[in-house]
Enzyme design. Structure first.
Site, PDB file in Angstrom:
ATOM      1  N   HIS A  72     -40.622 -23.924 -21.886  1.00 58.00           N
ATOM      2  CA  HIS A  72     -39.227 -23.487 -21.772  1.00 58.00           C
ATOM      3  C   HIS A  72     -38.557 -24.160 -20.579  1.00 58.00           C
ATOM      4  CE1 HIS A  72     -39.980 -20.693 -18.325  1.00 58.00           C
ATOM      5  NE2 HIS A  72     -41.172 -20.537 -18.885  1.00 58.00           N
ATOM      6  N   ASP A  74     -35.505 -22.869 -19.503  1.00 60.27           N
ATOM      7  CA  ASP A  74     -34.697 -21.886 -18.772  1.00 60.27           C
ATOM      8  C   ASP A  74     -35.501 -21.358 -17.586  1.00 60.27           C
ATOM      9  OD1 ASP A  74     -36.424 -20.563 -20.664  1.00 60.27           O
ATOM     10  OD2 ASP A  74     -35.260 -18.719 -20.402  1.00 60.27           O
ATOM     11  N   ASP A 105     -42.622 -23.011 -12.944  1.00 63.73           N
ATOM     12  CA  ASP A 105     -42.389 -22.180 -14.139  1.00 63.73           C
ATOM     13  C   ASP A 105     -41.054 -22.527 -14.769  1.00 63.73           C
ATOM     14  OD1 ASP A 105     -42.472 -20.262 -16.087  1.00 63.73           O
ATOM     15  OD2 ASP A 105     -42.084 -18.581 -14.760  1.00 63.73           O
ATOM     16  N   GLU A 139     -36.804 -18.089 -22.772  1.00 57.39           N
ATOM     17  CA  GLU A 139     -38.113 -17.466 -22.569  1.00 57.39           C
ATOM     18  C   GLU A 139     -38.006 -16.387 -21.494  1.00 57.39           C
ATOM     19  OE1 GLU A 139     -42.243 -16.709 -21.309  1.00 57.39           O
ATOM     20  OE2 GLU A 139     -40.596 -17.376 -20.062  1.00 57.39           O
ATOM     21  N   GLU A 140     -37.248 -16.699 -20.449  1.00 55.64           N
ATOM     22  CA  GLU A 140     -37.155 -15.774 -19.307  1.00 55.64           C
ATOM     23  C   GLU A 140     -36.163 -14.643 -19.589  1.00 55.64           C
ATOM     24  OE1 GLU A 140     -39.255 -16.016 -17.079  1.00 55.64           O
ATOM     25  OE2 GLU A 140     -39.654 -18.082 -16.454  1.00 55.64           O
ATOM     26  N   GLU A 168     -47.388 -23.148 -19.382  1.00 57.37           N
ATOM     27  CA  GLU A 168     -47.062 -22.137 -18.370  1.00 57.37           C
ATOM     28  C   GLU A 168     -48.014 -22.287 -17.179  1.00 57.37           C
ATOM     29  OE1 GLU A 168     -44.670 -20.057 -18.149  1.00 57.37           O
ATOM     30  OE2 GLU A 168     -43.896 -19.668 -20.157  1.00 57.37           O
ATOM     31  N   HIS A 357     -41.067 -17.574  -9.779  1.00 54.16           N
ATOM     32  CA  HIS A 357     -40.039 -16.528  -9.670  1.00 54.16           C
ATOM     33  C   HIS A 357     -39.739 -16.151  -8.216  1.00 54.16           C
ATOM     34  CE1 HIS A 357     -40.377 -14.937 -14.090  1.00 54.16           C
ATOM     35  NE2 HIS A 357     -40.644 -16.238 -14.018  1.00 54.16           N
TER      36      HIS A 357
HETATM   37 ZN   LIG Z   1     -42.622 -19.535 -17.787  1.00 60.12          ZN
END
Ligand SMILES: [Zn+2]
Length: 387
Positions: A72, A74, A105, A139-140, A168, A357
């Site tokens: 992903h 995003d 990520d 995805e997020e 991931e 994150h």
């Molecule tokens: Zn991810």
């Protein structure tokens, strides 16, 4: 075009693609892959109540076997920009580390997949088989206009995948620690115990639901769900909240509620688990506790890609590059792999997850090169002796 993993990762990090914004990230991937000879599609999916989301599907080659890279573009929001050492969308490098939201990520992982595939195709333009990319921009976020629909869309076009690598960040400490060969499922349940409101001084005129709720929760927790399986930890039930919401100390409340979440292994399906929960509650309740149980719908089912030749290709490539034999794990939360596994075996391996994150999310430039080399070795092994 400069297609080192570092330059690809920097270009991706400079795209502000906080879910559901495309931010230029998919357009960039499209231009790079098209130039390398991929057929590229950019389907946009919508659903009432959610933002439209752009996605990307690309394929090089027409024959089998077909190895798919998934991921992903995003990212989660950067939070307070003032706390970042470098602008989260500038792709800045300091002390050998590339900073930015999505560095691990998982724009960094996508850059490595792309660099490895481009190198492989340059060296073997006529290899027999196909390499593809399934990249979502959702995805997020709510994850409704992403991988699930993209897989359906691809299936509608007649696409069939043989194996998939999802990039991931799977390594807890250093590159080479861990490959994920499965994930636990997740199931949430809510209990409401009915009572009768009344004055605490006249309990015979009321029915306090709290002792009943305590009995039910005790019944849920008394025996472990299981003791784990060969590749999975024991399933785990956590009570996440108990709510009465009673502000008065002289009132017996009318009802009491609790919510629990279970992370379950491959011994269970959501249905078998629900039946076991219902049995536990009914035994604990006897004839005296009036309650309702509601399980929330889930699409997070436990799955396992059994350690086979394909998993072996990845583990061998990791070991050859890092000197570490990766642990084959099924720990952690859910991922899009749970959707892909319905179409083909999927294994997850990417960067080191430590800063994902977080403020100052970053990846070591050396890791980008090493992960690219790992993916490259997997491509070589896969297409010279397809499993
Ligand atoms: Zn991810």
């Amino acid at each position: 075009m400069n297609s080192t993993p570092l330059s690809l990762a920097q270009s991706l990090l400079r795209c502000p693609s906080v879910t559901p914004e495309e931010g230029g990230a998919l357009a960039f991937i499209e231009s790079v892959l098209k130039e390398a000879g991929f057929e590229v599609h950019r389907p946009v999916f919508s659903e009432p109540g959610t933002a439209d989301v752009e996605n990307l599907y690309a394929r090089y080659g027409t024959g089998g076997p077909y190895l798919l890279f998934a991921g992903h573009t995003d990212v989660v929001p950067p939070g307070d920009l003032g706390r970042w050492r470098h602008d989260p969308f500038s792709g800045e490098i300091e002390n050998g580390e590339l900073y930015g939201r999505g560095a691990v990520d998982m724009k960094g992982g996508i850059a490595c997949m792309m660099a490895a595939a481009l190198e492989f195709i340059r060296a073997n333009p006529d290899f027999s088989g196909s390499v593809g990319f399934l990249i979502t921009g959702d995805e997020e976020g709510p994850a409704v206009n992403g991988t699930v629909k993209l897989l359906e869309w691809a299936k509608g076009r007649g696409e069939r995948f043989d194996h998939c690598i999802l990039g991931e960040p799977t390594n807890p400490g250093q590159l080479g620690d861990m490959i994920k060969i499965g994930r636990r499922g997740s199931l949430t349940g809510r209990i409401v115990v009915d009572g009768k409101q009344g004055h605490v001084a006249y309990p015979h005129l009321a029915d306090n639901p709290i002792p009943g709720l305590l009995r039910l929760l005790e019944g849920l927790l008394r025996e472990p769900l299981d003791h784990g399986t060969e590749h999975f930890d024991a399933s785990n039930l956590e009570v996440t909240t108990v709510d009465v919401g009673n502000a008065a100390s002289n009132v017996i409340p009318a009802e009491a509620r609790a919510t629990f979440n279970i992370r379950f292994n491959d011994l269970w399906t959501p249905e078998s688990l629900e039946a076991d929960i219902a049995r536990r509650l009914s035994e604990a309740a006897g004839n005296s506790v009036r309650y309702t149980l509601r399980m929330e719908p889930t699409n997070a089912v436990a799955f396992l890609t059994p350690p086979n030749q394909f998993v072996g290709f990845i583990a061998d490539a990791v070991e050859a590059e890092t000197g570490l034999r990766p642990k084959l794990s099924t720990t952690g939360g859910t991922s899009d792999a749970r959707f892909i596994v319905k179409d083909c075996p999927v294994v997850e391996f990417g960067l080191v997850g430590q800063t994902m994150h977080q403020v100052d999310e970053r990846v070591s430039v050396a890791d980008l090169d090493r992960l690219t080399a790992i993916y490259r070795k997997v491509l070589n092994a896969y297409f010279s002796s397809a499993p």
